[in-house]
Scaffold this motif. Structure first.
Motif, mmCIF file in Angstrom:
data_model
loop_
_atom_site.group_PDB
_atom_site.id
_atom_site.type_symbol
_atom_site.label_atom_id
_atom_site.label_comp_id
_atom_site.label_asym_id
_atom_site.label_seq_id
_atom_site.Cartn_x
_atom_site.Cartn_y
_atom_site.Cartn_z
ATOM 1 N N GLN A 122 0.810 -1.215 0.000
ATOM 2 C CA GLN A 122 0.000 0.000 0.000
ATOM 3 C C GLN A 122 0.843 1.264 0.000
ATOM 4 O O GLN A 122 0.418 2.289 -0.521
ATOM 5 C CB GLN A 122 -0.939 -0.027 1.210
ATOM 6 N N ASP B 87 -10.070 -2.259 -5.307
ATOM 7 C CA ASP B 87 -9.413 -2.016 -4.021
ATOM 8 C C ASP B 87 -8.249 -2.973 -3.771
ATOM 9 O O ASP B 87 -7.711 -3.017 -2.662
ATOM 10 C CB ASP B 87 -10.426 -2.148 -2.871
ATOM 11 N N PRO C 208 -2.979 -1.712 -4.344
ATOM 12 C CA PRO C 208 -2.920 -0.357 -4.904
ATOM 13 C C PRO C 208 -1.596 -0.025 -5.584
ATOM 14 O O PRO C 208 -1.584 0.669 -6.607
ATOM 15 C CB PRO C 208 -3.179 0.538 -3.686
ATOM 16 N N SER C 209 -0.464 -0.498 -5.037
ATOM 17 C CA SER C 209 0.820 -0.210 -5.689
ATOM 18 C C SER C 209 0.918 -0.912 -7.038
ATOM 19 O O SER C 209 1.428 -0.344 -8.013
ATOM 20 C CB SER C 209 1.979 -0.633 -4.795
ATOM 21 N N ARG D 281 -1.655 -1.731 -8.897
ATOM 22 C CA ARG D 281 -2.578 -1.025 -9.797
ATOM 23 C C ARG D 281 -1.925 0.234 -10.362
ATOM 24 O O ARG D 281 -2.059 0.533 -11.562
ATOM 25 C CB ARG D 281 -3.871 -0.674 -9.060
ATOM 26 N N ASP E 181 -5.173 10.671 -2.806
ATOM 27 C CA ASP E 181 -4.698 9.490 -2.089
ATOM 28 C C ASP E 181 -3.177 9.393 -2.089
ATOM 29 O O ASP E 181 -2.603 8.711 -1.248
ATOM 30 C CB ASP E 181 -5.274 8.219 -2.736
ATOM 31 N N ARG E 182 -2.516 10.079 -3.032
ATOM 32 C CA ARG E 182 -1.062 9.951 -3.134
ATOM 33 C C ARG E 182 -0.328 11.078 -2.422
ATOM 34 O O ARG E 182 0.900 11.102 -2.434
ATOM 35 C CB ARG E 182 -0.636 9.924 -4.605
#
Length: 375
Positions: free
Chosen positions: A84, A290, A293-294, A296, A328-329
């Protein structure tokens, strides 16, 4: 010897993700119960068991079942948290526990060594993964090399294949196609007659050939990797907790996308990049919204790069901007592999002229936009 790290204070930070309630989890099998699975102690008990294990030193008793469960469950939590975000202290904590495992492995009777050897292999591989996310390639390679030794001792083909695959990745990051090919070929020797390992080995070989600009070799090994997927069955699924047809297809298509993109860039031909974009889109579609995430983000950047190499800069920017500039980043460091993909994408903006058209007019996208996104 392992790379030197300063022991973390207080035993190191707790995992940013809660530990699992059961094993297998996040691709990790219990060294005692394997694929049969088992229930883990509570999060508080796992933390206490790990602290007591590390404090006892090499002269401590062999770890009991709950301690083995605690060490494996907490490792799974660290790996999940690392997927994550790149987190300070996680790698040092994993290496601290690894040293405790090794001390106990060396001091204990050989008859009780296999579970500890498997733990050592998994911890060493995890340490390498976390160091690779930080961009510390030399330290990561040393950890993978140790993981390879201990996984062979423990008769753990899944960790052997994972370590060799990551070693091939590190060689590619250094631009060393020959070494990358050598590590990928070794995967077949580590797990012969296993189609899942054959698929991963062929994709590794495809990526090495792509780095060298070998179009024919790249396409041939991608085709053979996909052929392996048609033959995965129960003997394969017993080897690795993460193994399923969908997970293997995701790995193969993500690797195929990267290989075809790389060879398109190496030879200056946009045609392989169009097939690369299809493979990258397939890999993304296999991930839930979901999940991972990394990964994706990595696949999204890769798909953007495929569009760029195919001459469609608008499509590339449309993917990059929301992925990298999302709230989110904010304040979250990008994993090293994502940064590597972005550097490659940025370097290729001058290689492939824009070919996308809107209403019959060529698209014009200013090159600095890609640099701004990367930074």
């Amino acid at each position: 010897p392992l790379p030197h790290t300063r022991p973390p204070s207080g035993g190191g930070p707790a995992p940013a993700c809660p530990p699992p309630a059961r094993l297998p989890d996040y691709g990790l099998l219990c060294p005692l119960h394997a694929a049969a699975g088992c229930t883990l102690p509570s999060a508080e008990d796992m933390a206490a068991l790990q602290a007591a294990f590390c404090a006892a030193g090499p002269g401590g008793p062999p770890p009991d079942t709950d301690t083995v469960h605690a060490l494996t469950g907490l490792l799974a939590a660290h790996l999940r948290a690392g997927e994550q975000a790149v987190r300070a202290g996680a790698a040092e904590t994993v290496e601290h526990v690894l040293r405790a495992v090794l001390g106990r492995l060396a001091a204990g009777p050989a008859a009780r060594g296999r579970p500890l050897a498997r733990l050592a292999a998994e911890y060493a591989h995890a340490a390498g993964v976390l160091r690779m996310q930080q961009g510390r390639r030399a330290t990561a390679m040393a950890c993978f090399d140790r993981a390879l030794t201990w996984s062979e001792l423990a008769d753990d083909p899944a960790t052997q294949v994972a370590a060799l695959s990551d070693m091939s990745t590190l060689a590619r990051l250094d631009g060393d196609a020959d070494s990358a090919l050598g590590y990928a070929r070794a995967i077949g020797r580590a797990a012969p007659d296993r189609h899942w390992a054959g698929a991963m080995g062929r994709i590794g070989r495809a990526r090495a050939h792509a780095l060298a600009g070998d179009v024919r070799g790249t396409v041939r090994h991608i085709a053979r990797a996909r052929l392996h997927l048609d033959h995965i069955g129960e003997p394969d699924e017993a080897d690795a907790a993460w193994l399923s047809i969908a997970s293997m297809r995701l790995r193969v298509e993500a690797g195929a996308a990267a290989a075809l993109r790389d060879v398109a860039a190496a030879v200056g031909d946009p045609r392989p990049a169009r097939h690369a974009a299809d493979a990258a889109a397939t890999a993304l579609a296999l991930l839930g919204p979901d999940q991972l995430p990394s990964s994706r983000l990595l696949f999204t950047v890769r798909l953007a790069d495929c569009h760029l190499c195919a001459g469609d800069r608008d499509a590339a920017l449309a993917l990059l901007s929301p992925a990298l500039l999302s709230p989110d980043r904010d304040g979250v460091a990008l994993p090293a592999l994502v940064r590597h993909e972005l550097r490659g994408l940025h370097s290729r903006t001058a290689l492939f002229p824009a070919r996308a058209r809107h209403h019959g007019q060529p698209t014009a996208v200013r090159q600095p936009a890609f640099g701004a996104v990367e930074q």
